[in-house]
Design a protein around this motif. Structure first.
Motif, PDB file in Angstrom:
ATOM      1  N   SER A 110       0.928  -1.306   0.111  1.00  0.00           N
ATOM      2  CA  SER A 110       0.069   0.060   0.204  1.00  0.00           C
ATOM      3  C   SER A 110       1.042   1.122  -0.131  1.00  0.00           C
ATOM      4  O   SER A 110       0.673   2.274  -0.714  1.00  0.00           O
ATOM      5  N   GLY A 146      -8.081   4.390  -2.413  1.00  0.00           N
ATOM      6  CA  GLY A 146      -8.746   3.055  -2.438  1.00  0.00           C
ATOM      7  C   GLY A 146      -7.892   2.156  -3.026  1.00  0.00           C
ATOM      8  O   GLY A 146      -7.852   0.845  -2.775  1.00  0.00           O
ATOM      9  N   THR A 147      -7.211   2.395  -4.113  1.00  0.00           N
ATOM     10  CA  THR A 147      -6.371   1.591  -5.008  1.00  0.00           C
ATOM     11  C   THR A 147      -5.023   1.353  -4.384  1.00  0.00           C
ATOM     12  O   THR A 147      -4.948  -0.189  -4.571  1.00  0.00           O
ATOM     13  N   TRP A 149      -4.893   0.731  -0.837  1.00  0.00           N
ATOM     14  CA  TRP A 149      -5.075  -0.050   0.033  1.00  0.00           C
ATOM     15  C   TRP A 149      -5.663  -1.596  -0.607  1.00  0.00           C
ATOM     16  O   TRP A 149      -5.351  -2.395  -0.089  1.00  0.00           O
ATOM     17  N   PHE A 150      -6.220  -1.358  -1.637  1.00  0.00           N
ATOM     18  CA  PHE A 150      -6.764  -2.688  -2.298  1.00  0.00           C
ATOM     19  C   PHE A 150      -5.546  -3.398  -2.808  1.00  0.00           C
ATOM     20  O   PHE A 150      -5.542  -4.473  -2.744  1.00  0.00           O
TER      21      PHE A 150
END
Length: 314
Positions: A110, A146-147, A149-150
């Motif tokens: 991340s 979001g990208t 963490w995903f």
């Protein structure tokens, strides 16, 4: 299947970072002090970004996510290491080892993605300042975070499940102070060569793709800065970018050493020191780098300290 069940039922033994000698006791207390400083400084930075309206910008929103990761890194490894030192033993359950490995990979991947996206933010701010409110609007920032963490969750889930699927039917003594993937693979009694090759390829992609984005972004930033006629504008641009470049150098320098230099070229002791650097020292330095070099953060801190409730009573 029996070998897998046997490995899952057994605890691992972490070698630890320090022995119970006088000199190592001093080093242990230095680690405790740095651990406390890191948690406190990152928490303060998060508080300032949340409460001061002048810091409600895309750059500081991304920085708040970096602070969250910098809180998580040491919390995942250092308390267990301290407990093992004080208790004189480093036993960790199979589930605890799996959790350590998962969260460390989650935060590491991340942060790789986040740092590269933060460089894009600086590129837009310097090279396209008039379009900055549109290009870095809230929806874009949320997508970027979001990208990041995903990607961390995805890679960590895959690598943790595959690694722990291997049987550990030989020694359960991990030559490390936490459960890190390369150290665990050395304990497997199965052939892990194909998986290690796949990990090396994946490691190159995880590290080189963000580095390529960072290098591209800052090459454009450098060109834009050199074309500026105002010395004040050049100084402001360098100031806003230098903090991020420093953080990138600290994080990627250790990551490149750990995951791109073959294991035969560094010893377990060197791995311990490098791991301590990226799991404790770098997270402690990051908020100091941003708070000392960014005028907005210093002003927000002065504003909080100048409140009546924060003043020292004589």
């Amino acid at each position: 299947m029996g070998e897998s069940n046997q490995s899952a039922a057994s605890d691992f033994i972490l070698m630890g970072l320090f022995s119970n000698t006088g000199s190592h006791l001093v080093l242990f207390f230095l680690v405790v002090i740095m651990f406390t400083m890191g948690l406190l400084s990152n928490t303060i930075l998060l508080y300032l970004i949340h409460t001061d309206s002048r810091l409600h910008t895309p750059m500081y929103f991304l920085l708040s996510q970096l602070s969250l990761l910098d809180i998580g890194f040491p919390l995942t490894t250092i308390p267990k290491m301290m407990a093992a030192f004080l208790q004189g033993g480093g036993s960790i359950s199979f589930g605890g080892c799996a959790a350590q490995m998962f969260f460390l990979m989650l935060m590491g991947v991340s942060e790789c993605a986040l740092l590269s996206l933060m460089s894009y933010d600086r590129y837009v701010a310097v090279c396209h300042p008039l379009h900055y409110p549109v290009l870095m609007r809230r929806q874009v920032c949320l997508l970027m975070v979001g990208t990041s963490w995903f990607s961390g969750v995805l890679v960590a889930s895959i690598q943790t499940s595959i690694t722990l699927h291997f049987p550990f039917c030989a020694s359960h003594t991990v030559d490390h102070f936490f459960c890190e993937l390369p150290a665990l693979l050395k304990l497997s009694c199965a052939d892990t060569s194909a998986y290690e090759l796949a990990l090396s390829v994946l490691g190159v992609l995880i590290l080189l793709l963000p580095i390529s984005l960072i290098a591209t972004s800052y090459s454009h930033v450098l060109g834009a800065v050199l074309r500026m006629h105002s010395a004040e504008a050049r100084h402001k641009a360098f100031t806003t970018c230098s903090s991020h470049i420093t953080v990138v150098g600290l994080f990627y320098g250790t990551a490149l050493y750990m995951y791109m230099v073959p294991g035969t070229y560094h010893s377990p002791q060197q791995d311990n020191m490098v791991s301590l650097f990226y799991s404790l020292i770098t997270p402690t330095l990051n908020p100091l780098i941003y708070s000392l070099r960014n005028r907005e953060v210093r002003m927000a801190l002065v504003k909080v300290l100048s409140k009546p409730g924060c003043r020292l009573r004589r």
